[in-house]
Design a protein around this motif. Structure first.
Motif, PDB file in Angstrom:
ATOM      1  N   ALA A  53       7.089  -4.546   3.381  1.00  0.00           N
ATOM      2  CA  ALA A  53       6.069  -3.824   4.155  1.00  0.00           C
ATOM      3  C   ALA A  53       5.180  -4.886   3.568  1.00  0.00           C
ATOM      4  N   ALA A  54       4.491  -5.201   2.411  1.00  0.00           N
ATOM      5  CA  ALA A  54       3.371  -6.507   1.997  1.00  0.00           C
ATOM      6  C   ALA A  54       3.856  -7.229   1.997  1.00  0.00           C
ATOM      7  N   ARG A  55       4.654  -7.784   2.178  1.00  0.00           N
ATOM      8  CA  ARG A  55       5.272  -9.644   2.097  1.00  0.00           C
ATOM      9  C   ARG A  55       5.261  -9.395   3.919  1.00  0.00           C
ATOM     10  N   LYS A  56       5.262  -8.518   4.965  1.00  0.00           N
ATOM     11  CA  LYS A  56       5.237  -8.843   5.632  1.00  0.00           C
ATOM     12  C   LYS A  56       3.512  -8.856   6.629  1.00  0.00           C
ATOM     13  N   GLU A  57       2.655  -8.220   5.762  1.00  0.00           N
ATOM     14  CA  GLU A  57       1.107  -8.065   5.657  1.00  0.00           C
ATOM     15  C   GLU A  57       1.335  -9.542   5.204  1.00  0.00           C
ATOM     16  N   LEU A  58       1.147 -10.038   3.917  1.00  0.00           N
ATOM     17  CA  LEU A  58       1.004 -11.816   4.077  1.00  0.00           C
ATOM     18  C   LEU A  58       1.269 -12.378   4.723  1.00  0.00           C
ATOM     19  N   ILE A  86       3.624   2.016  -2.942  1.00  0.00           N
ATOM     20  CA  ILE A  86       2.236   0.913  -1.988  1.00  0.00           C
ATOM     21  C   ILE A  86       1.689  -0.096  -2.995  1.00  0.00           C
ATOM     22  N   ALA A  87       1.065   0.670  -3.793  1.00  0.00           N
ATOM     23  CA  ALA A  87       0.354   0.316  -4.494  1.00  0.00           C
ATOM     24  C   ALA A  87       0.665  -1.230  -5.318  1.00  0.00           C
ATOM     25  N   LEU A  88       1.852  -0.862  -5.368  1.00  0.00           N
ATOM     26  CA  LEU A  88       2.148  -1.828  -6.843  1.00  0.00           C
ATOM     27  C   LEU A  88       2.700  -2.577  -6.355  1.00  0.00           C
ATOM     28  N   ALA A  89       3.273  -2.613  -5.187  1.00  0.00           N
ATOM     29  CA  ALA A  89       3.934  -4.073  -4.456  1.00  0.00           C
ATOM     30  C   ALA A  89       2.652  -4.122  -3.576  1.00  0.00           C
ATOM     31  N   ARG A  90       1.847  -3.722  -3.254  1.00  0.00           N
ATOM     32  CA  ARG A  90       0.348  -4.945  -3.171  1.00  0.00           C
ATOM     33  C   ARG A  90       0.221  -5.786  -4.344  1.00  0.00           C
ATOM     34  N   ILE A  91      -0.500  -5.077  -5.435  1.00  0.00           N
ATOM     35  CA  ILE A  91      -1.265  -5.280  -6.965  1.00  0.00           C
ATOM     36  C   ILE A  91      -0.339  -6.639  -7.154  1.00  0.00           C
ATOM     37  N   LEU A  92       0.977  -6.487  -6.553  1.00  0.00           N
ATOM     38  CA  LEU A  92       1.632  -8.186  -7.032  1.00  0.00           C
ATOM     39  C   LEU A  92       1.441  -8.705  -6.378  1.00  0.00           C
ATOM     40  N   LEU A  93       1.716  -8.553  -4.703  1.00  0.00           N
ATOM     41  CA  LEU A  93       1.793  -9.829  -3.926  1.00  0.00           C
ATOM     42  C   LEU A  93      -0.528  -9.934  -4.138  1.00  0.00           C
ATOM     43  N   GLY A  94      -1.507  -9.762  -4.452  1.00  0.00           N
ATOM     44  CA  GLY A  94      -2.235 -10.585  -4.590  1.00  0.00           C
ATOM     45  C   GLY A  94      -3.340  -9.260  -3.174  1.00  0.00           C
ATOM     46  N   LEU A  95      -2.485  -8.109  -2.450  1.00  0.00           N
ATOM     47  CA  LEU A  95      -3.705  -7.992  -1.825  1.00  0.00           C
ATOM     48  C   LEU A  95      -4.053  -6.188  -2.410  1.00  0.00           C
ATOM     49  N   ASP A  96      -4.111  -5.962  -3.016  1.00  0.00           N
ATOM     50  CA  ASP A  96      -4.669  -4.781  -4.281  1.00  0.00           C
ATOM     51  C   ASP A  96      -4.832  -5.294  -5.652  1.00  0.00           C
TER      52      ASP A  96
END
Length: 372
Positions: A360-365, A202-212
């Motif tokens: 999931a991170a992409r959907k949040e974006l 979860i964290a790595l996916a969000r970090i890649l896309l700038g969410l964390d």
């Protein structure tokens, strides 16, 4: 005649996969869920739809800390098979809530066994007890098998140790068909978000896309034997199909560190991790960033991470009071007697998990871009 199966802990990762597995085999499945004010059945909803529309599945309310509740359900359903997956299963939480962990994980197991005995169902009901590699704790030998001495290192492990031995005791004392599956770590995209593997993806996916910005970890050198939960629920079922009850180690027989899990997940995103510093000062730096894996659904334009960014740091809050450094299972008995072997290998497991969390991170974006 249709077999009835009762699953405690049906709303967890294993419960969801076991439900799917048993329904496919034509079972009538009864799933125990606690009555809570928040949704606790999202995993089941992923393949049964929002209304759980499956003729073979019935969800019932119950609580492993309530003897009358447990006995009442078993008396009403009279299942051919009981899969006791219910537990307070988070090791860190068990240090904070040791009494509740014992009540649910240890005495909860006793409640099931005693209910089956008292109701006169010993000849007709088979019981699977979800044991754990955490029983081995401070390991006495590597790899661990069914004869390796136990030395649990957490209230969770100690509670599960009681669950293990009371299952053996009812088998030996009363002739119960009660078996333990000593399952080593098994993961999937359905894994709870506070468990280390899901926390990482979860964290790595969000970090890649700038969410964390950063992933905070404890012991990076802990080594585990990781398999896929879907493979392991098949082993649960096989254990209850044997002529005689017994105990089985379910594992892959291969081991990786938490550090290696992070590296593999990052690699699938197109990120190379370089480790700098030592001890609490150690950190993981994005040393190279290349095109993400073509199956990830991520285009280069979506990537916000930059070369040189620190993506992993150590936080002492995530160290256990008593660490379990290494767990590696020997599944030889399961291979020989059950004919079971894992189908999903480590890299495939990590790939499934990181891609699910990238989605999931992409959907949040997209939602944020739309003003939600």
């Amino acid at each position: 005649m249709t077999k009835k199966a009762l699953i405690t802990g049906i709303t967890g990762q294993d419960g969801a996969y076991l439900t799917e597995f048993l329904l496919a085999k034509g079972y009538e499945v009864y799933g125990v869920r606690r009555r809570v004010s928040v949704d606790n059945a999202s995993r089941l909803r992923q393949y049964l739809g929002k209304d759980f529309k499956h003729p073979g599945l019935k969800l019932v309310y119950g609580d492993m800390t309530d003897s009358a509740s447990v006995a009442g359900l078993i008396a009403k359903i009279k299942p051919a098979e009981i899969y006791n997956l219910a537990a307070q299963s988070h090791v860190a939480v068990s240090f904070e809530q040791p009494e509740y962990t014992a009540n649910c994980d240890a005495v909860g197991t006793l409640r099931i066994l005693e209910a089956v005995k008292t109701l006169g169902l010993l000849k007709t009901t088979r019981i699977y007890q979800a044991s754990t590699s955490e029983l081995y704790g401070k390991v006495r030998e590597i790899p661990q098998n069914e004869n390796t001495p136990f030395h649990p290192r957490s209230p969770y492990g100690v509670a599960k140790l009681y669950g293990y031995w009371i299952t053996v005791n009812y088998r030996e004392s009363y002739g119960a068909f009660a078996s333990n599956g000593i399952l080593f770590n098994h993961e999937s995209a359905l894994r709870g978000e506070t468990f280390v593997t899901r926390k990482v993806t979860i964290a790595l996916a969000r970090i890649l896309l700038g969410l964390d910005k950063c992933l905070y970890m404890g012991n990076l050198n802990s080594r585990r034997d990781w398999g896929h939960a879907r493979d392991y629920v098949e082993a649960m079922w096989l254990i209850l199909q044997q002529k005689e009850a017994g105990d089985f180690v379910i594992a892959t027989g291969k081991q990786y560190s938490v550090r290696q899990f992070i590296e593999e997940a990052a690699k699938l995103m197109g990120v190379a991790v370089k480790w700098e510093g030592k001890g609490l000062k150690e950190r993981g730096v994005a040393s190279e960033i290349s095109r993400p894996h073509p199956d990830s659904g991520i285009t280069p334009g979506m990537v916000k991470l930059k070369k040189g960014d620190v993506i992993v740091r150590i936080d002492p809050a995530f160290f256990r009071p008593a660490e379990v450094e290494t767990l590696l299972g020997d599944p030889a008995r399961a291979r020989k007697k059950l004919g079971w072997k894992p189908k999903v290998h480590f890299r495939e497991l990590v790939k499934e998990m990181i891609f699910a969390d990238l989605t999931a991170a992409r959907k949040e974006l997209y939602l944020k871009a739309g003003g939600f």
